[in-house]
Design an enzyme around this catalytic site. Structure first.
Site, PDB file in Angstrom:
ATOM      1  N   LYS A  82       0.843  -1.198   0.000  1.00 17.72           N
ATOM      2  CA  LYS A  82       0.000   0.000   0.000  1.00 17.72           C
ATOM      3  C   LYS A  82       0.876   1.244   0.000  1.00 17.72           C
ATOM      4  CE  LYS A  82      -4.021   1.912   2.455  1.00 17.72           C
ATOM      5  NZ  LYS A  82      -4.985   1.687   3.556  1.00 17.72           N
ATOM      6  N   SER A 157      -9.488   3.010   2.171  1.00 16.72           N
ATOM      7  CA  SER A 157      -8.355   3.592   1.481  1.00 16.72           C
ATOM      8  C   SER A 157      -7.459   2.569   0.787  1.00 16.72           C
ATOM      9  CB  SER A 157      -7.508   4.410   2.464  1.00 16.72           C
ATOM     10  OG  SER A 157      -6.957   3.577   3.465  1.00 16.72           O
ATOM     11  N   SER A 181     -10.893   0.535   6.060  1.00 22.54           N
ATOM     12  CA  SER A 181     -10.110   0.681   4.828  1.00 22.54           C
ATOM     13  C   SER A 181      -9.629  -0.621   4.215  1.00 22.54           C
ATOM     14  CB  SER A 181      -8.900   1.597   5.078  1.00 22.54           C
ATOM     15  OG  SER A 181      -9.332   2.919   5.282  1.00 22.54           O
TER      16      SER A 181
END
Length: 481
Positions: A82, A157, A181
Site C-alpha cells: 500500500k 483507502s 479501509s
C-alpha cells in the site's frame, strides 16, 4: 484446453506450491504480474508506482530460496504494498501531490517482514490522499475502480490493493484499516479483507496511532490466502498482547473444527443511514447459510449511535491533522483532507479526550449488546459500490465527510472495539456486482473468525467469479467516468 493462467486460476498458496514443485518459475510469474499491472494501468487504477527491477531481483532471490529447499507457504508469490508504507528507493506518494516525488531511505517494518517471507512485491498500490477517504481517487494517479464494474469505485483507502487482487494482478496484497479501509474495498471488489485484532500486528515505523483504531491487514482472493498473509504479517514484533491461543498458525486455523456457534445477524447501520435492500438481502442470505451449516442464528437490531459516529469522526480528523505535511505543501492537499486537518486542529485537548472516552464507552456498550454471541454478521458497507466521483465533493467537504460516514456504516465498530472483522464476498447482484458481508468475532479470536470464514467459503465459493476486466480490452472504457 486453454493454458492455465497462474494469476487467475490458482490461489497464492497453490501458486507457491507450484513453485516448490518446479511447475512454475518465480521470475516468470512476477513478470506476468508486472505485465498485467502495466497493461491494465489506468483502466483499473490499482498501482501508482511499479518497481519492476526491484521485483525481478527479489523474484530471483526467492527462486534461489526455493531451489535450496527454503521455500515457505508464500515464498515467491507476487504481492503489493500500500502506498502509505515507506519503501526504500521506491516512490511513496501517500496518494498526495505534496509527496509526489518522495523516495524514502528506509523500508517500513511491514515491508521488511513481507520481504523476509520471500514474497515479491511488484509496486505500490493506489490510495486516497493520506488514506483519508473511503474512495480512491487521488491527484497523483488514476482512480481505483472495481474490476467487476469499471464505473464503480474500489472504495478506500486500500482501494488500489483491492483492485489489484480482484483484477488478478496479484493474488494477495497488504493493506491497512482505520475506519474500514480493508473491508470496504474488499466489499467493492469482491474479495476477502480482514481487519485483525487490536495489538496483533505492528504499527510499523509510524508506530501505533495512539488511539487503537488502525491496523495493517491482508486482502486476498481466498480466506486461506488471507490467513497465510496474516501469518506473515504477524512475524513482525507485535505492538501489544494478543489472545494467548494464537500469535501464528492462522492458516492452520482455517482447518480447525468449527463448533456450533451463536451468531447474531443485524442488517442496520450504526451510522443511522439507510441500508440498500440488496445489501440487507445479502446479510439475510448469509444468516440463512449459517443456519444450514448448523449454527444458532438469531436476528437482532444494530442500534444507531450518533454519539459514537461523531466522536469517532473527531478522532479520525485528529489523525489526519497529525500527519506531518510541510507547511508550504498544505495548499496542495485535497479539500476533504484540508477539511479534516482543520477540523482536527480546531478540536482542543478536552474535547479530544472526551471523544476518545465516548468511543471507548460506545465500544463497551456494543460488546455488552452482543456478549451472548460468538459472531456478529452485518453489512460491510451500506450500499453497492459508489460510482467514480460520486462521493467526492470538493465544494462542500463537510457534506462529503457525512456521505462517506453513511457509506461505510458499520466498519468503524471493529476499529472502536479492537475486535477482528472480515468482509466476505457472499452477496452478488444479478449483474455481477459484489456485496460484502462482514463478520466480527471477539477480541483475539481471529482464529475462530478465519475458521468460520473458511467454512462459508467452502459452502458458497466465489473463486469462479472472475471480474469483467479480464474479458475487456486493456484501455480506458468508453464512457467510464
Amino acid at each position: 484446453m486453454e493454458p492455465m493462467d497462474p494469476l487467475s486460476d490458482v490461489t497464492a498458496i497453490e501458486l507457491a506450491a507450484a513453485f516448490r514443485r518446479r511447475e512454475l518459475g518465480v521470475v516468470e510469474v512476477a513478470t506476468l504480474a508486472l505485465n498485467r499491472a502495466d497493461a491494465l494501468g489506468d483502466t483499473v487504477g490499482a498501482f501508482t508506482t511499479l518497481a519492476p527491477e526491484r521485483a525481478i531481483a527479489h523474484a530471483e532471490a526467492a527462486q534461489r530460496r526455493i531451489d535450496c529447499g527454503d521455500g515457505g507457504v508464500l515464498t515467491g508469490v507476487p504481492t503489493a504494498i500500500k502506498d502509505l508504507e515507506p519503501t526504500k528507493g521506491v516512490r511513496t506518494t501517500l496518494g498526495s501531490a505534496a509527496f509526489a516525488d518522495w523516495i524514502p531511505e528506509v523500508d517500513d517494518v511491514v515491508v521488511e517482514t513481507i520481504d523476509g517471507a520471500g514474497l515479491v512485491w511488484i509496486g505500490k498500490t493506489t490510495v486516497p490522499e493520506l488514506g483519508a477517504a473511503c474512495y480512491t481517487e487521488p491527484d497523483v494517479a488514476a482512480p481505483s475502480r472495481s474490476p467487476h464494474d469499471l464505473t464503480r469505485s474500489a472504495a478506500g483507502s486500500s482501494g488500489g490493493a483491492a483492485a489489484a487482487v480482484s483484477a488478478r494482478i496479484v493474488p494477495l496484497a497488504q493493506g491497512s484499516d482505520t475506519a474500514g479501509s480493508l473491508r470496504s474495498p474488499a466489499s467493492a471488489c469482491g474479495i476477502v479483507g480482514l481487519k485483525p485484532s487490536r495489538g496483533l500486528l505492528t504499527g510499523g515505523l509510524a508506530g501505533h496511532d495512539g488511539m487503537g483504531l488502525s491496523t495493517k491487514g491482508p486482502l486476498a482472493l481466498s480466506v486461506r490466502d488471507a490467513a497465510a498473509l496474516l501469518d506473515v504479517l504477524a512475524m513482525a514484533p507485535p505492538v501489544g498482547s494478543v489472545h494467548p491461543s494464537r500469535r501464528s498458525g492462522f492458516l492452520a486455523a482455517c482447518d480447525d473444527p468449527v463448533p456450533r456457534l451463536r451468531i447474531a445477524v443485524a442488517k442496520e447501520s450504526v451510522s443511522g443511514g439507510a441500508v440498500d435492500p440488496l445489501v440487507s438481502a445479502a446479510v439475510e442470505d448469509a444468516g440463512a447459510l449459517l443456519t444450514l451449516l448448523g449454527h444458532g442464528v438469531v436476528g437482532t437490531i444494530q442500534p444507531s449511535d450518533p454519539g459514537l459516529v461523531a466522536a469517532f469522526t473527531d478522532l479520525f480528523s485528529a489523525l489526519a491533522a497529525a500527519k506531518p505535511v510541510p507547511p508550504q505543501a498544505e495548499t496542495l492537499l485535497r479539500p476533504i483532507v484540508q477539511h479534516l486537518r482543520a477540523r482536527g486542529r480546531a478540536t482542543d485537548s478536552g474535547r479530544l479526550a472526551a471523544s476518545a472516552l465516548t468511543v471507548q464507552a460506545a465500544a463497551g456498550r456494543w460488546a455488552e449488546l452482543f456478549r451472548d454471541v460468538d459472531i456478529v454478521v452485518q453489512p460491510t458497507i451500506t450500499r453497492l459500490p459508489a460510482r467514480i466521483g460520486e462521493l467526492r465533493d470538493d465544494t462542500d467537504p463537510a457534506a462529503e465527510l457525512a456521505a462517506m460516514t453513511a457509506f461505510t456504516g458499520n466498519t468503524i465498530l471493529a476499529n472502536a472495539t479492537g475486535f477482528p472483522a472480515i468482509s466476505l464476498p457472499l452477496g452478488w447482484t444479478d449483474s455481477g456486482i459484489p456485496i460484502g458481508v462482514m463478520l466480527t468475532a471477539r477480541w483475539g479470536r481471529d482464529d475462530l473468525l478465519l475458521a468460520l470464514s473458511a467454512q462459508l467459503e467452502s459452502a458458497a465459493p466465489w473463486r469462479h467469479r472472475l471480474p469483467r476486466i479480464l474479458a475487456l480490452p486493456t484501455h480506458h472504457p468508453e464512457g467510464a467516468a
